[in-house]
Design an enzyme around this catalytic site. Structure first.
Site, PDB file in Angstrom:
ATOM      1  N   HIS A 197       6.172  -4.866  -3.286  1.00 42.58           N
ATOM      2  CA  HIS A 197       6.032  -5.931  -4.273  1.00 42.58           C
ATOM      3  C   HIS A 197       7.365  -6.211  -4.940  1.00 42.58           C
ATOM      4  O   HIS A 197       8.099  -5.287  -5.304  1.00 42.58           O
ATOM      5  CB  HIS A 197       5.012  -5.540  -5.359  1.00 42.58           C
ATOM      6  N   ARG A 200       0.805  -4.816   4.716  1.00 40.62           N
ATOM      7  CA  ARG A 200       0.088  -6.083   4.853  1.00 40.62           C
ATOM      8  C   ARG A 200      -0.245  -6.269   6.325  1.00 40.62           C
ATOM      9  O   ARG A 200       0.470  -5.781   7.200  1.00 40.62           O
ATOM     10  CB  ARG A 200       0.946  -7.249   4.370  1.00 40.62           C
ATOM     11  N   ARG A 241      -5.237  -1.844   2.699  1.00 38.03           N
ATOM     12  CA  ARG A 241      -4.026  -1.788   1.871  1.00 38.03           C
ATOM     13  C   ARG A 241      -4.415  -1.610   0.400  1.00 38.03           C
ATOM     14  O   ARG A 241      -3.775  -0.855  -0.338  1.00 38.03           O
ATOM     15  CB  ARG A 241      -3.223  -3.067   2.075  1.00 38.03           C
ATOM     16  N   LYS A 296       7.468  -9.916   2.814  1.00 38.80           N
ATOM     17  CA  LYS A 296       7.541 -11.302   2.376  1.00 38.80           C
ATOM     18  C   LYS A 296       8.964 -11.660   1.988  1.00 38.80           C
ATOM     19  O   LYS A 296       9.715 -10.839   1.470  1.00 38.80           O
ATOM     20  CB  LYS A 296       6.613 -11.522   1.172  1.00 38.80           C
ATOM     21  N   TYR A 322      -3.637  -3.408  -9.577  1.00 41.05           N
ATOM     22  CA  TYR A 322      -4.369  -2.258  -9.065  1.00 41.05           C
ATOM     23  C   TYR A 322      -4.703  -1.276 -10.175  1.00 41.05           C
ATOM     24  O   TYR A 322      -5.685  -0.548 -10.092  1.00 41.05           O
ATOM     25  CB  TYR A 322      -3.545  -1.560  -7.981  1.00 41.05           C
ATOM     26  N   HIS A 355      -6.955  -6.378   4.568  1.00 41.56           N
ATOM     27  CA  HIS A 355      -6.282  -6.212   3.278  1.00 41.56           C
ATOM     28  C   HIS A 355      -6.982  -5.170   2.413  1.00 41.56           C
ATOM     29  O   HIS A 355      -6.348  -4.543   1.553  1.00 41.56           O
ATOM     30  CB  HIS A 355      -6.238  -7.554   2.536  1.00 41.56           C
TER      31      HIS A 355
END
Length: 373
Positions: free
Chosen positions: A342, A223, A319, A247, A351, A316
């Site tokens: 994730h 990210r 990525r 995150k 995706y 982004h």
């Protein structure tokens, strides 16, 4: 190993567990959370207790924005310490709740009195955002901020129910960032060869930084916030990995391809000539301090123009291209999930939908029975 080979390789490392010194770190974290918890509870008690003059007057004093701000600040402190929210999330949630405070000024409700806010107030807020031309994705994020705020108030006994939980998210448009194909990606990352020797020393130094950043976004699937948050100590070229803080303050190891290692070595040689003496950030701007998101977006746009592409993409998108190319080459979904950092597999499955769309498009074009001639 080539860039293409490096991109198709499985994950070098997964999420790390801090075993060494874990006891001391856990003790410090627990103490910090207890302290923040006491401060949060104190703020809530102060916000929920009316002053003595109001009690003596016996009046129903409508709280102003200062009291609402107390509730919001307590909530944001809890998000930071207990949930490990990033500075970007805290800034966005604070802005969203400040906007709600302004909207409720003309209503018979106030975030300073959370119990006065009803489901209809939240619905009216979303309708107002729609009339203001807000994107549905932004409306969904603002609703998520309001839900989290009232969930926190419910947990602390300020309200009996989460009124925002009863409001549905606006239906989202199915949009995906544009994924570059392999040729476009290589053109962007090999842009240095197009105008070799035509820049000044400073321009060449900045190009070295730009290419190193782009290599990490595509080669390791980072990210943009993760790439810009890297410090020098997070780079381990000998082990060919990066220590990345994702995150929710979740740390993981991200692999480095051969070209990423080469680009980083070249940038680390040039970096001391640009960075401030005490700056620890891996990527710095022209003034020597940590690079910000706006500058990073401009960097990717410049690389697109330099590569001769007739369009520009966001950071982004690199990525996104990383994940799409891995899945198209046969990488399994679970490995891609680990590489992207994730938490949920359903996030990574988006995706696969993009890859399926490309597959169906190729089928329609190539198969003689796909469409009627």
């Amino acid at each position: 190993m080539s860039r293409a080979q490096g991109g198709q390789k499985g994950p070098v490392g997964a999420t790390t567990s801090q075993k060494a010194g874990g006891g001391a770190a856990a003790a410090k974290t627990t103490a910090r959370k207890k302290t923040a918890g006491k401060q949060t509870q104190g703020s809530l008690t102060e916000a929920a207790t009316p002053n003595t003059q109001e009690q003596a007057a016996g009046g129903q004093h409508k709280p102003g924005p200062d009291r609402a701000k107390l509730f919001v600040d307590a909530f944001l402190a809890w998000m930071e310490v207990q949930k490990g929210a990033s500075p970007a999330t805290l800034k966005a949630y604070g802005s969203d709740l400040a906007q709600l405070i302004e909207f409720l000024r003309g209503q018979d409700a106030d975030l300073g009195r959370p119990e006065s806010v009803t489901r209809r107030h939240v619905q009216a807020y979303l309708a107002w955002l729609f009339r203001q031309g807000e994107a549905k994705s932004s409306m969904a994020r603002k609703l998520a901020a309001v839900r989290s705020f009232f969930r926190f108030q419910q947990r602390n006994g300020v309200v009996t129910e989460n009124v925002a939980a009863q409001v549905r998210n606006p239906r989202q448009e199915k949009r995906h960032p544009r994924a570059l194909n392999v040729d476009e990606t290589f053109a962007l990352l090999d842009a240095e060869h197009g105008q070799a020797g035509t820049e000044s020393a400073e321009s060449a130094r900045l190009l070295c930084r730009d290419l190193a950043l782009a290599e990490l976004l595509y080669g390791s699937g980072l990210r943009i916030s993760e790439a810009l948050g890297l410090n020098i100590d997070d780079v381990q070229l000998s082990s060919r990995v990066l220590r990345v803080m994702g995150k929710g303050s979740r740390e993981r190891l991200a692999p480095l391809s051969d070209t990423s290692c080469e680009s980083l070595r070249a940038w680390l040689d040039e970096r001391p000539l640009l960075a401030l003496p005490e700056e620890q950030a891996l990527f710095v701007g022209s003034r020597g301090s940590r690079l910000n998101r706006r500058e990073a977006a401009r960097i990717v746009e410049r690389l697109c123009r330099r590569a001769g592409l007739d369009f520009t993409v966001s950071p982004h998108s690199l990525r996104h291209s990383f994940a799409t190319h891995l899945l198209s080459a046969g990488a399994d979904l679970r490995s891609v999930q680990e590489l992207l950092g994730h938490r949920r597999l359903t996030t990574t499955q988006r995706y696969t939908q993009v890859s399926l769309e490309h597959l169906m498009e190729a089928y329609d074009k190539a198969h003689p029975k796909a469409t009627k001639k």
